[in-house]
Design an enzyme around this catalytic site. Structure first.
Site, PDB file in Angstrom:
ATOM      1  N   LYS A   1       1.073   4.957  27.851  1.00 28.10           N
ATOM      2  CA  LYS A   1      -0.012   4.778  28.828  1.00 28.10           C
ATOM      3  C   LYS A   1       0.334   3.664  29.821  1.00 28.10           C
ATOM      4  CE  LYS A   1      -3.012   3.717  25.640  1.00 28.10           C
ATOM      5  NZ  LYS A   1      -2.126   3.840  24.452  1.00 28.10           N
TER       6      LYS A   1
ATOM      7  N   ARG B   1     -11.974   3.003  24.666  1.00 26.68           N
ATOM      8  CA  ARG B   1     -11.334   3.361  23.400  1.00 26.68           C
ATOM      9  C   ARG B   1     -12.338   3.866  22.374  1.00 26.68           C
ATOM     10  NH1 ARG B   1      -6.571  -0.334  23.924  1.00 26.68           N
ATOM     11  NH2 ARG B   1      -5.011   0.306  22.429  1.00 26.68           N
TER      12      ARG B   1
ATOM     13  N   ARG C   1       9.688  -1.291  21.142  1.00 27.84           N
ATOM     14  CA  ARG C   1       9.034  -1.881  22.332  1.00 27.84           C
ATOM     15  C   ARG C   1       9.262  -3.388  22.364  1.00 27.84           C
ATOM     16  NH1 ARG C   1       2.914  -0.621  24.005  1.00 27.84           N
ATOM     17  NH2 ARG C   1       2.365  -1.375  21.928  1.00 27.84           N
TER      18      ARG C   1
ATOM     19  N   ARG D   1       5.710  -7.437  19.786  1.00 26.41           N
ATOM     20  CA  ARG D   1       4.302  -7.822  19.567  1.00 26.41           C
ATOM     21  C   ARG D   1       3.985  -7.800  18.075  1.00 26.41           C
ATOM     22  NH1 ARG D   1       1.070  -3.950  23.667  1.00 26.41           N
ATOM     23  NH2 ARG D   1      -0.302  -3.876  21.867  1.00 26.41           N
TER      24      ARG D   1
ATOM     25  N   ARG E   1      -3.202   1.131  13.368  1.00 28.20           N
ATOM     26  CA  ARG E   1      -3.698   1.400  14.729  1.00 28.20           C
ATOM     27  C   ARG E   1      -3.763   2.903  15.000  1.00 28.20           C
ATOM     28  NH1 ARG E   1       0.128  -1.858  18.498  1.00 28.20           N
ATOM     29  NH2 ARG E   1      -1.305  -1.223  20.122  1.00 28.20           N
TER      30      ARG E   1
END
Ligand code: ADP
Ligand code: AMP
Length: 214
Positions: free
Chosen positions: A13, A88, A127, A160, A171
């Site tokens: 996203k 969300r 990431r 992260r 998540r």
């Protein structure tokens, strides 16, 4: 152009929202980035948000909704925006609709970037993020020019905390329970557009441009 990006954590996203923002000259509004900036600056909001984010949980709706409504009133959002990571939950989507109705406007498209769960863990463990400017990289698919350093601002890149595999699994569960129902919500408003997020990121972007127009 008023857009929402939908999709699982790690679907791409943010990657696509940044490209959209640049091409169509509209602000990229990421609630995740806003929370991370607040955490970095040690604000009260940041302290509250961190306790949820570290556990892979959503920050409570009441901490998010007004923040976004205020952001959308700012001058640079008058010509449109791309919302990334908001809404969300169904209550967030309903509050957004109410806030937009007050402003006499509405969402044009909700773009769902579809990536199966199997691909997500790999995406997230590779990431790397810049906490200073919000730029995002991937060890395999979007390498920075110099290892571990942000191309944009020179800051060190990090994995992260919430991208650790155990937290990512949590998540994903939260996504399926609380966020995925938004696909039906926006489909019901006839604004849902789906793209295949497993393609190369430039191909995904080309598919989005085909929807939005040149
Ligand atoms: P989200 O904002 O949905 O959480 P990101 O845009 O940060 O996801 O993407 C998650 C990771 O996957 C990043 O490291 C990014 O560079 C990488 N990525 C994004 N899109 C693709 C793609 N189409 N193919 C491969 N990797 C991608
Ligand atoms: P993101 O950068 O979009 O992956 O968001 C990182 C984390 O910030 C999420 O896992 C949530 O804990 C929190 N967060 C971001 N946006 C929202 C939102 N709209 N509602 C609730 N929590 C959010």
């Amino acid at each position: 152009m008023q857009l929402i990006m939908l999709g699982a954590p790690g679907a791409g996203k943010g990657t696509q929202a940044k490209k959209i923002a640049e091409k169509y000259n509209i602000p990229h509004i990421s609630t995740g980035d806003i929370f991370r900036a607040n955490i970095k600056n040690g604000t009260e909001l940041g302290k509250k948000a961190k306790t949820y984010m570290d556990q892979g949980l959503l920050v409570p709706d009441e901490l998010v909704v007004d923040l976004v409504a205020d952001r959308l009133q700012q001058e640079d959002a008058k010509a449109g925006y791309v919302l990334d990571g908001f809404p969300r939950t169904i209550p967030q989507a309903e509050s957004l609709d109410a806030a937009l109705a007050k402003m006499g406007t509405k969402i044009d498209y909700a773009i769902d970037v579809e990536v199966p769960d199997e691909n997500i863990i790999n995406r997230m463990s590779g990431r790397r993020a810049c906490v200073k400017c919000g730029a995002t990289y991937h060890l395999e698919y979007a390498k920075p020019k110099a290892d571990g350093v942000c191309d944009m601002c020179g800051e060190s890149l990090i994995l992260r905390d919430d991208d650790q595999p155990e937290t990512v699994k949590k998540r994903l569960g939260v996504y399926h329970d609380q966020t995925q129902p938004l696909i039906d919500y926006y489909s019901g408003q006839n604004v849902l557009k789906e793209v295949d997020g497993t393609k190369d990121m430039n191909e995904v972007f080309a598919d989005i441009v085909a929807i939005l127009g040149e």
